[in-house]
Design a protein around this motif. Structure first.
Motif, mmCIF file in Angstrom:
data_model
loop_
_atom_site.group_PDB
_atom_site.id
_atom_site.type_symbol
_atom_site.label_atom_id
_atom_site.label_comp_id
_atom_site.label_asym_id
_atom_site.label_seq_id
_atom_site.Cartn_x
_atom_site.Cartn_y
_atom_site.Cartn_z
ATOM 1 N N THR A 39 0.856 -1.186 0.000
ATOM 2 C CA THR A 39 0.000 0.000 0.000
ATOM 3 C C THR A 39 0.891 1.235 0.000
ATOM 4 O O THR A 39 1.777 1.366 0.846
ATOM 5 N N LEU A 40 0.669 2.117 -0.944
ATOM 6 C CA LEU A 40 1.424 3.363 -1.039
ATOM 7 C C LEU A 40 0.554 4.488 -0.512
ATOM 8 O O LEU A 40 -0.548 4.707 -1.020
ATOM 9 N N ILE A 41 1.031 5.190 0.524
ATOM 10 C CA ILE A 41 0.262 6.319 1.054
ATOM 11 C C ILE A 41 0.990 7.613 0.722
ATOM 12 O O ILE A 41 2.218 7.675 0.728
ATOM 13 N N HIS A 42 0.190 8.618 0.402
ATOM 14 C CA HIS A 42 0.750 9.900 -0.042
ATOM 15 C C HIS A 42 -0.163 11.009 0.447
ATOM 16 O O HIS A 42 -1.392 10.888 0.358
ATOM 17 N N GLY A 43 0.410 12.078 0.952
ATOM 18 C CA GLY A 43 -0.378 13.172 1.502
ATOM 19 C C GLY A 43 -0.991 14.098 0.461
ATOM 20 O O GLY A 43 -1.856 14.904 0.784
ATOM 21 N N GLY A 44 -0.572 13.985 -0.784
ATOM 22 C CA GLY A 44 -1.095 14.867 -1.819
ATOM 23 C C GLY A 44 -2.287 14.278 -2.536
ATOM 24 O O GLY A 44 -2.720 13.152 -2.275
ATOM 25 N N GLU A 45 -2.819 15.054 -3.479
ATOM 26 C CA GLU A 45 -3.975 14.595 -4.246
ATOM 27 C C GLU A 45 -3.604 13.529 -5.264
ATOM 28 O O GLU A 45 -4.401 12.657 -5.575
ATOM 29 N N LYS A 46 -2.382 13.634 -5.823
ATOM 30 C CA LYS A 46 -1.947 12.686 -6.846
ATOM 31 C C LYS A 46 -0.528 12.227 -6.551
ATOM 32 O O LYS A 46 0.259 12.949 -5.941
#
Length: 198
Positions: free
Chosen positions: A173-180
């Motif tokens: 699972t890749l989590i990212h704080g941005g929209e894209k």
């Protein structure tokens, strides 16, 4: 002279000193340092910076246990000390995260993934195997996306060697704080990356 962080494990003491073509240093420099200010052929050396004298335009470098401290003269000084990774942003990261900053870190991560596969292969419960084979990558920039993709490729490619592990059990699972993901790229490429990783 260029001073750059040689290791993010100890950014305050580990540095690389590089002198220009005046011949005051030894060893080769990676990409571009030797070309600074039109001085081709710059050379470099590694060690711990002990003192910087701005008025006297010199840097004192400690090369190690068996060499004396050496002073390098400079016309211009560039400090490029890099940054450290802040693991306190997410609870549990400091205790459980595998940082990937270089090829050695990538090899350690690979060994950890294979170790998890070995352990999971000994379990009878699919739920227990899934719990052991769930991985999270934090950060949707170039490094995070590359690490997540490489992890999934590795897990899929070795799955066939473990008779008790089904191909759908390992997950990244890749989590990212941005929209894209990859916000520095065009929206079309960012969307393509997101679809490819799903």
């Amino acid at each position: 002279v260029v001073l750059s962080n040689g290791s993010s494990d100890s950014p305050d003491t580990s540095a690389v000193a590089a002198a220009g073509a005046n011949g005051t240093a030894s060893g080769g420099l990676p990409g571009g340092y030797g070309q600074m200010q039109g001085r081709p052929g710059g050379m470099g050396t590694a060690g711990t910076v002990r003192a910087i004298d701005l008025e006297g335009r010199s840097v004192v470098l400690d090369g190690g246990s068996y060499s004396p401290q050496v002073a390098f003269a400079f016309d211009q000084l560039v400090l490029a000390l890099g940054s450290d990774v802040n693991l306190s942003r997410m609870p549990g990261m400091a205790e459980h995260a595998h940082l990937v900053r270089n090829a050695g870190d990538a090899m350690k991560l690979r060994a950890a993934l294979i170790g998890r596969m070995e352990e999971a292969n000994l379990l009878d419960s699919p739920d227990a195997r899934r719990a052991l084979l769930r991985f999270v990558v934090e950060g949707g920039g170039y490094s995070g996306v590359e690490v997540a993709g490489q992890m999934m490729d590795l897990l899929r490619s070795v799955c066939r060697y473990y008779e008790n592990i089904r191909p759908d059990e390992p997950a990244v699972t890749l989590i990212h704080g941005g929209e894209k993901l990859l916000p520095m790229l065009s929206p079309r490429l960012a969307d393509y990356t997101g679809r490819t990783l799903e």
